[in-house]
Design a protein around this motif. Structure first.
Motif, PDB file in Angstrom:
ATOM      1  N   LEU A  82       0.827  -1.212   0.000  1.00 38.47           N
ATOM      2  CA  LEU A  82       0.000   0.000   0.000  1.00 38.47           C
ATOM      3  C   LEU A  82       0.859   1.259   0.000  1.00 38.47           C
ATOM      4  CD1 LEU A  82      -2.837  -1.059   2.431  1.00 38.47           C
ATOM      5  CD2 LEU A  82      -3.089  -0.439   0.020  1.00 38.47           C
ATOM      6  N   HIS A  85       2.173   1.696  -3.531  1.00 34.90           N
ATOM      7  CA  HIS A  85       1.168   2.199  -4.471  1.00 34.90           C
ATOM      8  C   HIS A  85       0.806   3.648  -4.181  1.00 34.90           C
ATOM      9  CE1 HIS A  85       0.649  -1.439  -6.697  1.00 34.90           C
ATOM     10  NE2 HIS A  85       0.402  -2.130  -5.597  1.00 34.90           N
ATOM     11  N   PHE A  86       0.751   4.030  -2.914  1.00 38.43           N
ATOM     12  CA  PHE A  86       0.472   5.421  -2.570  1.00 38.43           C
ATOM     13  C   PHE A  86       1.592   6.330  -3.060  1.00 38.43           C
ATOM     14  CE2 PHE A  86       0.816   9.071   0.283  1.00 38.43           C
ATOM     15  CZ  PHE A  86      -0.416   9.671   0.042  1.00 38.43           C
ATOM     16  N   GLU A 105      -4.623   1.630  -8.377  1.00 39.06           N
ATOM     17  CA  GLU A 105      -3.369   0.881  -8.233  1.00 39.06           C
ATOM     18  C   GLU A 105      -3.279   0.132  -6.911  1.00 39.06           C
ATOM     19  OE1 GLU A 105      -1.054   0.447 -10.561  1.00 39.06           O
ATOM     20  OE2 GLU A 105      -2.255   1.645 -11.940  1.00 39.06           O
ATOM     21  N   TYR A 106      -3.816   0.709  -5.860  1.00 44.16           N
ATOM     22  CA  TYR A 106      -3.661   0.126  -4.532  1.00 44.16           C
ATOM     23  C   TYR A 106      -4.840  -0.750  -4.119  1.00 44.16           C
ATOM     24  CZ  TYR A 106      -6.722   3.958  -3.474  1.00 44.16           C
ATOM     25  OH  TYR A 106      -7.769   4.818  -3.482  1.00 44.16           O
ATOM     26  N   SER A 109      -4.079  -4.538  -3.079  1.00 43.57           N
ATOM     27  CA  SER A 109      -3.385  -4.624  -1.791  1.00 43.57           C
ATOM     28  C   SER A 109      -4.333  -4.318  -0.637  1.00 43.57           C
ATOM     29  CB  SER A 109      -2.211  -3.647  -1.760  1.00 43.57           C
ATOM     30  OG  SER A 109      -1.329  -3.895  -2.815  1.00 43.57           O
ATOM     31  N   SER A 110      -5.210  -3.349  -0.830  1.00 39.56           N
ATOM     32  CA  SER A 110      -6.190  -2.996   0.204  1.00 39.56           C
ATOM     33  C   SER A 110      -7.130  -4.162   0.480  1.00 39.56           C
ATOM     34  CB  SER A 110      -7.027  -1.784  -0.222  1.00 39.56           C
ATOM     35  OG  SER A 110      -6.225  -0.671  -0.421  1.00 39.56           O
TER      36      SER A 110
END
Length: 145
Positions: A82, A85-86, A105-106, A109-110
């Motif tokens: 995360l 991606h952030f 994009e994240y 993962s989230s």
């Protein structure tokens, strides 16, 4: 129901570990070196740590053994994903923006992190090694199994 979640989320995560092992130097160069340059040791070490965490911990979750420690390690890996991606693409206007290619994009993962945290507060369930061996495991360390 827990067994289906355990099996599906872990089987999907295995792909990510295998992907890192297919080009560890590439992952190290384009992800670890670029976004996590502050990490100590050889950065290739961190790539292998992430890959083997995704493989081994996913296997442990599948079998329901060392369930919570495996989920904790996978959750930590997802927190790093995360952060990456952030740093790479920001929040991309979430949750209401429509992004290019229609994919935050994240987001993956989230979702993994949410699933791992949800499983962590539950239990491995009756179809697990932990359940099968629970009578042999001392009560004070049973949460580890």
């Amino acid at each position: 129901m827990i067994v289906l979640v355990r099996l599906s989320i872990s089987t999907l995560m295995i792909h990510h570990g295998l992907e890192k092992l297919s080009d560890p130097q590439g992952f190290t160069t384009f992800i670890i070196d670029k976004y996590f340059d502050y990490l100590p040791l050889n950065h290739l070490y961190w790539t292998y740590l992430a890959a083997y965490t995704q493989l081994i911990a996913s296997g442990l979750v599948i079998f329901g053994f060392f369930f919570r420690p495996a989920l904790i390690s996978l959750s930590i890996t997802m927190v790093f994903a995360l952060v990456f991606h952030f740093l790479d693409s920001g929040l991309q206007g979430a949750p209401f923006a429509i992004v290019e290619a229609h994919n935050y994009e994240y987001e993956t993962s989230s979702l993994y992190l949410i699933a791992y945290l949800t499983l962590m507060v539950s239990d491995a369930g009756q179809f697990s090694v932990k359940h099968s061996l629970s009578r042999y495991i001392p009560e004070n360390i049973r949460w580890l199994a």
